[in-house]
Design a protein around this motif. Sequence first.
Motif, PDB file in Angstrom:
ATOM      1  N   ASP A   1       3.731   0.326   0.710  1.00  9.05           N
ATOM      2  CA  ASP A   1       2.943   2.312   0.985  1.00  9.05           C
ATOM      3  C   ASP A   1       1.366   1.475   0.593  1.00  9.05           C
ATOM      4  O   ASP A   1       0.913   2.103   0.093  1.00  9.05           O
ATOM      5  CB  ASP A   1       3.730   3.160   0.465  1.00  9.05           C
ATOM      6  N   SER A   2       1.379   0.351   0.541  1.00  8.22           N
ATOM      7  CA  SER A   2      -0.364  -0.293  -0.028  1.00  8.22           C
ATOM      8  C   SER A   2      -0.382  -1.571   0.826  1.00  8.22           C
ATOM      9  O   SER A   2       0.611  -2.141   1.637  1.00  8.22           O
ATOM     10  CB  SER A   2      -0.350  -0.564  -1.613  1.00  8.22           C
TER      11      SER A   2
ATOM     12  N   THR B   1      -4.495   0.870  -2.143  1.00  6.06           N
ATOM     13  CA  THR B   1      -3.376   2.476  -1.227  1.00  6.06           C
ATOM     14  C   THR B   1      -3.734   2.724  -0.208  1.00  6.06           C
ATOM     15  O   THR B   1      -4.843   2.462   0.451  1.00  6.06           O
ATOM     16  CB  THR B   1      -3.240   3.587  -1.927  1.00  6.06           C
ATOM     17  N   LEU B   2      -3.406   2.700   1.138  1.00  7.29           N
ATOM     18  CA  LEU B   2      -3.849   2.744   2.410  1.00  7.29           C
ATOM     19  C   LEU B   2      -4.921   3.468   2.539  1.00  7.29           C
ATOM     20  O   LEU B   2      -4.395   5.581   2.388  1.00  7.29           O
ATOM     21  CB  LEU B   2      -1.895   3.235   3.602  1.00  7.29           C
ATOM     22  N   SER B   3      -5.545   4.328   3.114  1.00  6.61           N
ATOM     23  CA  SER B   3      -6.917   4.874   3.338  1.00  6.61           C
ATOM     24  C   SER B   3      -6.999   5.014   5.007  1.00  6.61           C
ATOM     25  O   SER B   3      -6.512   4.284   6.012  1.00  6.61           O
ATOM     26  CB  SER B   3      -8.177   4.414   2.750  1.00  6.61           C
ATOM     27  N   LYS B   4      -7.591   6.241   5.339  1.00  6.57           N
ATOM     28  CA  LYS B   4      -7.895   6.358   6.361  1.00  6.57           C
ATOM     29  C   LYS B   4      -8.503   5.976   7.330  1.00  6.57           C
ATOM     30  O   LYS B   4      -8.640   4.922   8.510  1.00  6.57           O
ATOM     31  CB  LYS B   4      -9.192   7.731   6.721  1.00  6.57           C
ATOM     32  N   VAL B   5      -9.724   4.527   6.688  1.00  3.31           N
ATOM     33  CA  VAL B   5     -10.433   3.214   7.406  1.00  3.31           C
ATOM     34  C   VAL B   5     -10.351   2.034   6.654  1.00  3.31           C
ATOM     35  O   VAL B   5      -9.922   2.081   5.401  1.00  3.31           O
ATOM     36  CB  VAL B   5     -12.509   3.667   7.085  1.00  3.31           C
ATOM     37  N   MET B   6      -9.736   1.282   7.801  1.00  2.00           N
ATOM     38  CA  MET B   6      -9.385   0.006   6.504  1.00  2.00           C
ATOM     39  C   MET B   6      -9.701  -0.941   7.677  1.00  2.00           C
ATOM     40  O   MET B   6      -9.391  -1.591   8.964  1.00  2.00           O
ATOM     41  CB  MET B   6      -8.002   0.214   6.719  1.00  2.00           C
ATOM     42  N   LEU B   7     -10.815  -2.402   6.224  1.00  2.63           N
ATOM     43  CA  LEU B   7     -11.009  -3.436   7.620  1.00  2.63           C
ATOM     44  C   LEU B   7     -10.591  -4.272   6.929  1.00  2.63           C
ATOM     45  O   LEU B   7      -9.786  -4.469   5.617  1.00  2.63           O
ATOM     46  CB  LEU B   7     -12.446  -3.380   6.790  1.00  2.63           C
TER      47      LEU B   7
END
Length: 408
Positions: free
Chosen positions: A211-212, A227-233
Amino acid sequence: MANHVKRVDPHLERIKRNRLHPRHLELTATAISMGPNGIIRKDPHKVGFMGPNGIKRIDRANLNQASGNVVSQMQIEEQKPKHTVESPTRYIVVLPDLAAGRLSSHDKDVLGYAHTLANENTAVIAIAFGEHKESSWQDAGVDRLLELNDDIYQGFSPETRIQALVQLEQSLDVAHFLFPDSIDGGADLGRRFAAELDSRPVTHGWKPLEDSIICRASAGTQDLTKTLSKVMLLDAEVADPIDEMQHAASTLDELELAVSAKALINDLGMLAVNPADISLSVAPFILSGGNGIRDWDTFHQAATVLGATEGASRVAVDDGFMPRHRQVGASGIWVSARVYIAVGISGAVQHLQGISQVDKVIAINTNTKCDMIKRADLSIIADSTDILNALVELVQAQEVSEGESHAA
């Protein structure tokens, strides 16, 4: 009745992925294999088999019996499962760079990661801004394709692209927006979009957890768990690309985005750059020479005519034919070109490590048993001077033909 499950040896799987391991060729003698879930897979880097004299041969008649059974390309496509999401309630949006108009290996890795986050009700949307040449969206893992090729999206247009993404976020239940964290546009657009949403993005994500995700920080010297976010690069190799499923890639035309031209920068188009001024680490097209070259004047002429950045093996540099900053390999510069032409390079371990991130390798050599021939996607067994002269003549003839057509 007991269930018969095919077991996979993780040690052997690592050897199959490591082209430098002594047993790599032994374990990957055929392009066709059975995946851990019983699905027939095809390795695009291993189309063919190694003959008794060490030459890579393409098995056009499907006569290779190394895997114990013969499977044709048509059978592979027929047995490739179809993945469809009829009425998705959740979406993951991927913004591929589409460098040179095609999906890069980095783009495909990001699409692969999108499916690790998806569930049965999630559709992966790929957005293509501007004109492109890509046609393999189905095999790359795209469930829905949104092509925005209006004039307002052409060139460097982050403002209008962000407008479209904001409207998309407001129209659909988007769980994540995924960008390649690359110099080809994803890094810039992803950070701009995160700022527009006032959201703290994940950057340089490279190792997914449950979950991360682990991200590189401090110029790659530290790892941070976020943690996972809305915008991920995401960095390259964040996940395996999709190769066991064929997705729908249906056109997402039910959306109507009311985007107005909001360009703050007037894009005058691509500026021609001398390939000799491009660093090897970022050069997209490299012509690299080694000990097998006998006519370096022809090599330099070919690089100029082809528009390629020059590279060299360590032997060529040590012999004084090329400067040290043109050396490719573990002891020189690691490259990630889309096309790498190795002329007269045998393929030492250090050199092969330096080109491990190259998309397509073309080898020109007279030694059919050298490691570079085995590594290459396409091999030409001939004298390097003859091949380079032929390439120069073909390109010059093409330029003359195009000039005459424009004049007419």
